[in-house]
Write a protein that holds these residues in place. Structure first.
Motif, PDB file in Angstrom:
ATOM      1  N   PRO A  65       0.815  -1.212   0.000  1.00 50.84           N
ATOM      2  CA  PRO A  65       0.000   0.000   0.000  1.00 50.84           C
ATOM      3  C   PRO A  65       0.852   1.267   0.000  1.00 50.84           C
ATOM      4  N   ALA A  66       0.342   2.288  -0.682  1.00 50.45           N
ATOM      5  CA  ALA A  66       1.101   3.517  -0.874  1.00 50.45           C
ATOM      6  C   ALA A  66       1.422   4.207   0.449  1.00 50.45           C
ATOM      7  N   ALA A  67       2.594   4.797   0.493  1.00 44.94           N
ATOM      8  CA  ALA A  67       2.934   5.676   1.603  1.00 44.94           C
ATOM      9  C   ALA A  67       2.539   7.090   1.195  1.00 44.94           C
ATOM     10  N   ALA A  68       2.236   7.931   2.172  1.00 38.33           N
ATOM     11  CA  ALA A  68       1.895   9.312   1.855  1.00 38.33           C
ATOM     12  C   ALA A  68       3.103   9.989   1.227  1.00 38.33           C
ATOM     13  N   GLY A  69       2.891  10.673   0.112  1.00 36.43           N
ATOM     14  CA  GLY A  69       3.985  11.370  -0.551  1.00 36.43           C
ATOM     15  C   GLY A  69       3.544  12.771  -0.893  1.00 36.43           C
ATOM     16  N   GLU A  70       4.345  13.462  -1.669  1.00 35.11           N
ATOM     17  CA  GLU A  70       3.997  14.828  -2.023  1.00 35.11           C
ATOM     18  C   GLU A  70       2.788  14.825  -2.961  1.00 35.11           C
ATOM     19  N   CYS A  71       1.908  15.792  -2.786  1.00 33.77           N
ATOM     20  CA  CYS A  71       0.726  15.926  -3.637  1.00 33.77           C
ATOM     21  C   CYS A  71       1.160  16.107  -5.088  1.00 33.77           C
ATOM     22  N   ALA A  72       0.457  15.407  -6.007  1.00 28.50           N
ATOM     23  CA  ALA A  72       0.790  15.503  -7.423  1.00 28.50           C
ATOM     24  C   ALA A  72       0.098  16.692  -8.084  1.00 28.50           C
ATOM     25  N   GLY A  73      -0.587  17.520  -7.297  1.00 23.52           N
ATOM     26  CA  GLY A  73      -1.269  18.700  -7.838  1.00 23.52           C
ATOM     27  C   GLY A  73      -0.267  19.737  -8.330  1.00 23.52           C
ATOM     28  N   TRP A  74      -0.764  20.638  -9.172  1.00 25.34           N
ATOM     29  CA  TRP A  74       0.060  21.661  -9.812  1.00 25.34           C
ATOM     30  C   TRP A  74       0.767  22.527  -8.766  1.00 25.34           C
ATOM     31  N   GLN A  75       2.081  22.489  -8.760  1.00 27.29           N
ATOM     32  CA  GLN A  75       2.914  23.296  -7.870  1.00 27.29           C
ATOM     33  C   GLN A  75       2.472  23.228  -6.417  1.00 27.29           C
ATOM     34  N   CYS A  76       2.035  22.052  -6.007  1.00 27.02           N
ATOM     35  CA  CYS A  76       1.559  21.889  -4.636  1.00 27.02           C
ATOM     36  C   CYS A  76       2.641  21.165  -3.852  1.00 27.02           C
ATOM     37  N   GLU A  77       2.947  21.666  -2.682  1.00 22.59           N
ATOM     38  CA  GLU A  77       3.972  21.004  -1.876  1.00 22.59           C
ATOM     39  C   GLU A  77       3.379  20.357  -0.638  1.00 22.59           C
ATOM     40  N   ASP A  78       2.042  20.296  -0.596  1.00 22.89           N
ATOM     41  CA  ASP A  78       1.411  19.652   0.556  1.00 22.89           C
ATOM     42  C   ASP A  78       1.580  18.140   0.486  1.00 22.89           C
ATOM     43  N   LEU A  79       1.277  17.508   1.608  1.00 22.15           N
ATOM     44  CA  LEU A  79       1.349  16.057   1.674  1.00 22.15           C
ATOM     45  C   LEU A  79       0.137  15.458   0.956  1.00 22.15           C
ATOM     46  N   GLY A  80       0.395  14.510   0.067  1.00 19.42           N
ATOM     47  CA  GLY A  80      -0.706  13.819  -0.611  1.00 19.42           C
ATOM     48  C   GLY A  80      -1.263  12.752   0.299  1.00 19.42           C
ATOM     49  N   THR A  81      -2.433  13.008   0.867  1.00 25.11           N
ATOM     50  CA  THR A  81      -2.992  12.079   1.855  1.00 25.11           C
ATOM     51  C   THR A  81      -4.191  11.313   1.312  1.00 25.11           C
ATOM     52  N   ARG A  82      -4.534  11.559   0.037  1.00 27.22           N
ATOM     53  CA  ARG A  82      -5.652  10.834  -0.586  1.00 27.22           C
ATOM     54  C   ARG A  82      -5.134  10.195  -1.860  1.00 27.22           C
ATOM     55  N   MET A  83      -5.306   8.877  -1.989  1.00 26.19           N
ATOM     56  CA  MET A  83      -4.949   8.235  -3.253  1.00 26.19           C
ATOM     57  C   MET A  83      -6.144   8.381  -4.183  1.00 26.19           C
ATOM     58  N   CYS A  84      -5.899   8.963  -5.348  1.00 25.64           N
ATOM     59  CA  CYS A  84      -7.002   9.285  -6.258  1.00 25.64           C
ATOM     60  C   CYS A  84      -6.792   8.635  -7.612  1.00 25.64           C
ATOM     61  N   LEU A  85      -7.910   8.365  -8.266  1.00 26.22           N
ATOM     62  CA  LEU A  85      -7.885   7.906  -9.642  1.00 26.22           C
ATOM     63  C   LEU A  85      -8.063   9.162 -10.489  1.00 26.22           C
ATOM     64  N   VAL A  86      -7.048   9.500 -11.272  1.00 28.27           N
ATOM     65  CA  VAL A  86      -7.096  10.761 -12.015  1.00 28.27           C
ATOM     66  C   VAL A  86      -6.895  10.510 -13.504  1.00 28.27           C
ATOM     67  N   ARG A  87      -7.285  11.517 -14.270  1.00 33.48           N
ATOM     68  CA  ARG A  87      -7.133  11.455 -15.720  1.00 33.48           C
ATOM     69  C   ARG A  87      -6.559  12.794 -16.137  1.00 33.48           C
ATOM     70  N   GLU A  88      -5.659  12.740 -17.093  1.00 31.73           N
ATOM     71  CA  GLU A  88      -5.080  13.970 -17.612  1.00 31.73           C
ATOM     72  C   GLU A  88      -6.211  14.863 -18.117  1.00 31.73           C
TER      73      GLU A  88
END
Ligand SMILES: [Zn+2]
Length: 206
Positions: free
Chosen positions: A139-162
């Motif tokens: 299972p994934a460990a919390a990492g940096e948010c993949a959002g645009w220029q976001c440096e917050d902690l990514g705490t939600r695993m999301c299903l995303v589409r370009e």
């Protein structure tokens, strides 16, 4: 200890759960392996119940009547899977996002429950625990948010589409912060939030 807790003590003994109770307002916690159930009382009457399955960061509220059913589920099956776990079910790859009780009592044996799985094409499934096979990686460990220029902690695993006009762009799994999990950004559309990523409790150095 109130009457309900007396009864719980007996049930816990029979089903292998550990009961701790006390506090103000009165509460009872049942634990077995990585699962726990919290019951809050109003006087002697159980008022609310919540469930913390393995891999969840927070308790989920459940109907008080479901406490008995969860207690009666197979201990072996309840230790098979974790929220956030990658599994294959009949050759389809997906992520475990939750657990739910079957509505009807079993003909015999323990109460049954299903996994809630979101397959990588975004479709939901509810396989039996024994039919889902664990898939590496862990299972994934919390990492940096993949959002645009976001440096917050990514705490939600999301299903995303370009973010394109092409709705057939492939789905990907990415960790996002709470904000980006809700709103996405200029480059990515959040198709759905899969699960919270539990952050390890940092123990304070003494
Ligand atoms: Zn973010």
């Amino acid at each position: 200890m109130n009457k309900h807790q007396d009864l719980l003590t007996t049930k816990a003994l029979l089903t292998g759960w550990t009961l701790t109770s006390g506090g103000t307002p009165p509460a009872a916690t049942l634990t077995r392996d990585a699962w726990s159930i919290l019951i809050l009382y109003s006087g002697d009457i159980p008022d609310t119940a919540s469930l913390l399955p393995p891999g969840r960061a927070d308790y989920d509220t459940i109907p008080v009547d479901d406490v008995d059913r969860w207690m009666k589920c197979s201990r072996e099956e309840m230790t098979l899977h974790t929220i956030g776990e990658r599994v294959t079910v009949g050759g389809r790859v997906g992520t475990v996002v939750g657990f739910r009780l079957e509505d009807r009592p079993p003909a015999a044996g323990p109460w049954r429950f299903r996994l809630q799985v979101v397959y990588d094409d975004g479709v939901d499934g509810d396989p039996r625990p024994a039919s889902a096979v664990h898939l590496s990686p862990a299972p994934a460990a919390a990492g940096e948010c993949a959002g645009w220029q976001c440096e917050d902690l990514g705490t939600r695993m999301c299903l995303v589409r370009e973010y394109t006009r092409d709705a057939s762009a492939p789905l990907k799994r990415k960790p996002l912060c709470e904000y980006h999990a809700e709103y996405g950004d200029r480059r990515l559309t959040v198709v759905r939030v899969l699960h919270q990523i539990p952050t390890p409790v940092v123990s304070e150095e003494v």
